[in-house]
Motif scaffolding. Structure first.
Motif, short mmCIF file in Angstrom:
data_model
loop_
_atom_site.label_atom_id
_atom_site.label_comp_id
_atom_site.label_asym_id
_atom_site.label_seq_id
_atom_site.Cartn_x
_atom_site.Cartn_y
_atom_site.Cartn_z
N LEU A 32 28.70 28.68 36.50
CA LEU A 32 28.93 29.85 35.65
C LEU A 32 27.86 29.95 34.57
O LEU A 32 27.21 28.96 34.23
N HIS A 33 27.70 31.14 34.02
CA HIS A 33 26.79 31.39 32.90
C HIS A 33 25.35 31.02 33.25
O HIS A 33 24.63 30.41 32.45
N ASP B 59 27.02 36.35 41.98
CA ASP B 59 27.61 37.48 41.26
C ASP B 59 26.76 37.70 40.02
O ASP B 59 26.89 36.97 39.03
N SER B 60 25.87 38.68 40.09
CA SER B 60 24.94 38.92 38.99
C SER B 60 25.62 39.53 37.77
O SER B 60 25.11 39.40 36.66
N VAL B 61 26.77 40.16 37.95
CA VAL B 61 27.48 40.76 36.83
C VAL B 61 28.00 39.69 35.88
O VAL B 61 27.83 39.78 34.67
N ILE B 62 28.63 38.66 36.44
CA ILE B 62 29.16 37.59 35.58
C ILE B 62 28.24 36.37 35.54
O ILE B 62 28.61 35.34 34.98
N ARG B 63 27.05 36.49 36.17
CA ARG B 63 26.04 35.43 36.19
C ARG B 63 26.62 34.13 36.73
O ARG B 63 26.63 33.09 36.06
N ALA B 64 27.12 34.19 37.96
CA ALA B 64 27.73 33.03 38.59
C ALA B 64 27.18 32.85 40.00
O ALA B 64 26.75 33.80 40.64
#
Length: 66
Positions: free
Chosen positions: A47-48, A6-11
């Motif tokens: 995450l992150h 998920d590139s939007v939330i960098r996960a």
């Protein structure tokens, strides 16, 4: 095995099999392990993530993206 980025939330989520998840534990900031009923790890969520690492993953692997 399934890898979801998920590139939007960098996960990044890595799922080893489809066993039901009965528990999760954040073992380090931004690293979450999902467990099956027999205490096996069936998923890892990161995450992150660094955008450069995410870009490298998406370029070098066949991934399911969100």
């Amino acid at each position: 095995m399934k890898i979801i980025i998920d590139s939007v939330i960098r996960a990044c989520y890595i799922r080893f099999d489809e066993s039901p998840i009965v528990g999760s534990e954040e073992v380090k900031s931004g690293v979450i392990l999902d467990y099956a009923k027999d205490n096996r790890i069936v998923g890892i969520e990161l995450l992150h993530m660094n955008p450069e690492i995410m870009s490298n993953l998406m370029r070098n692997f066949s991934l399911e993206t969100k």
